[in-house]
Write a protein that holds these residues in place. Structure first.
Motif, PDB file in Angstrom:
ATOM      1  N   ALA A 123       0.832  -1.210   0.000  1.00  0.00           N
ATOM      2  CA  ALA A 123       0.000   0.000   0.000  1.00  0.00           C
ATOM      3  C   ALA A 123       0.863   1.255   0.000  1.00  0.00           C
ATOM      4  N   LEU A 124       1.964   1.225   0.733  1.00  0.00           N
ATOM      5  CA  LEU A 124       2.875   2.373   0.757  1.00  0.00           C
ATOM      6  C   LEU A 124       3.502   2.582  -0.619  1.00  0.00           C
ATOM      7  N   VAL A 125       3.979   1.524  -1.231  1.00  0.00           N
ATOM      8  CA  VAL A 125       4.593   1.632  -2.562  1.00  0.00           C
ATOM      9  C   VAL A 125       3.592   2.207  -3.553  1.00  0.00           C
ATOM     10  N   LYS A 164      -8.543   4.337  15.930  1.00  0.00           N
ATOM     11  CA  LYS A 164      -9.279   3.116  15.609  1.00  0.00           C
ATOM     12  C   LYS A 164      -8.861   2.582  14.247  1.00  0.00           C
ATOM     13  N   GLY A 165      -8.799   3.437  13.260  1.00  0.00           N
ATOM     14  CA  GLY A 165      -8.401   3.036  11.916  1.00  0.00           C
ATOM     15  C   GLY A 165      -7.041   3.581  11.581  1.00  0.00           C
ATOM     16  N   ARG A 167      -8.338  -4.708   3.812  1.00  0.00           N
ATOM     17  CA  ARG A 167      -8.760  -4.290   2.465  1.00  0.00           C
ATOM     18  C   ARG A 167      -8.758  -2.772   2.303  1.00  0.00           C
ATOM     19  N   SER A 168      -8.695  -2.046   3.420  1.00  0.00           N
ATOM     20  CA  SER A 168      -8.703  -0.583   3.377  1.00  0.00           C
ATOM     21  C   SER A 168      -7.305   0.024   3.409  1.00  0.00           C
ATOM     22  N   TYR A 169      -6.267  -0.790   3.507  1.00  0.00           N
ATOM     23  CA  TYR A 169      -4.906  -0.268   3.629  1.00  0.00           C
ATOM     24  C   TYR A 169      -4.514   0.639   2.465  1.00  0.00           C
ATOM     25  N   ASN A 193     -13.677   4.019   2.085  1.00  0.00           N
ATOM     26  CA  ASN A 193     -12.296   3.705   1.718  1.00  0.00           C
ATOM     27  C   ASN A 193     -12.283   2.963   0.387  1.00  0.00           C
ATOM     28  N   ALA A 194     -13.239   3.276  -0.472  1.00  0.00           N
ATOM     29  CA  ALA A 194     -13.364   2.573  -1.744  1.00  0.00           C
ATOM     30  C   ALA A 194     -12.367   3.072  -2.791  1.00  0.00           C
ATOM     31  N   SER A 195     -11.953   4.334  -2.707  1.00  0.00           N
ATOM     32  CA  SER A 195     -11.041   4.881  -3.700  1.00  0.00           C
ATOM     33  C   SER A 195      -9.608   4.524  -3.348  1.00  0.00           C
ATOM     34  N   LYS A 196      -8.930   3.868  -4.294  1.00  0.00           N
ATOM     35  CA  LYS A 196      -7.539   3.450  -4.078  1.00  0.00           C
ATOM     36  C   LYS A 196      -6.581   4.218  -4.972  1.00  0.00           C
TER      37      LYS A 196
END
Length: 154
Positions: A16-18, A71-72, A98-100, A134-137
């Motif tokens: 996720a960071l990359v 929390k998140g 899945r939200s990362y 958190n749907a947009s990645k």
């Protein structure tokens, strides 16, 4: 990264960071972001802390983190006369794996000074600033424009 995040969560967080850095660096704004080893002094530090957000974090000896509840995911930003001097991002254990990707991109963008989330269903799945999703990645068009206006070309 605390032990609660080892295994699949650690791999997912790293990926996720990359991806977040790739998306941000493609956005053509006046900054370039680079991942550095954990032992280096980074302008944005990211911590994965074993906390469910029910009690304040304590005993971490991380400036600004002790006393916070997460929390998140949460971002803390320090500035001096309008210039950001450092930022800290904290991930807690209640954030779904899945939200990362979405959360990492959102929190790094917010660490750059764009701190406001937007609560409006029209932003769900379109903007990383959506408060309720958190749907947009990836960065949405308005996210990119916000970055470009916040960090215009010299």
């Amino acid at each position: 990264m605390d032990r609660a995040f080892l295994g699949g969560k650690k791999k997912r967080a790293g990926a996720a960071l990359v991806r977040a850095l790739q998306h941000l660096n493609k956005a053509s704004f006046n900054l370039s972001l680079t991942q550095v080893p954990p032992e280096n002094d980074a302008d944005i530090r990211i911590y994965f802390i074993d906390t469910d957000g029910e009690a304040p974090i304590s005993g971490r000896n991380i400036n600004g983190v002790d006393g916070q509840t997460v929390k998140g995911a949460r971002v803390l930003v320090w500035a001096d006369e309008g210039t950001i001097t450092r930022s800290v991002i904290i991930f807690g254990t209640r954030l779904n794996i899945r939200s990362y990707e979405s959360a990492m991109l959102e929190e790094i963008t917010q660490a750059l000074g764009l701190l406001t989330d937007i609560r409006n269903p029209d932003y769900d799945g379109i903007s990383i600033f959506s408060q309720d999703s958190n749907a947009s990645k990836t960065l949405g068009p308005q996210d990119i424009v916000a970055l470009q206006r916040h960090y215009p070309p010299e």
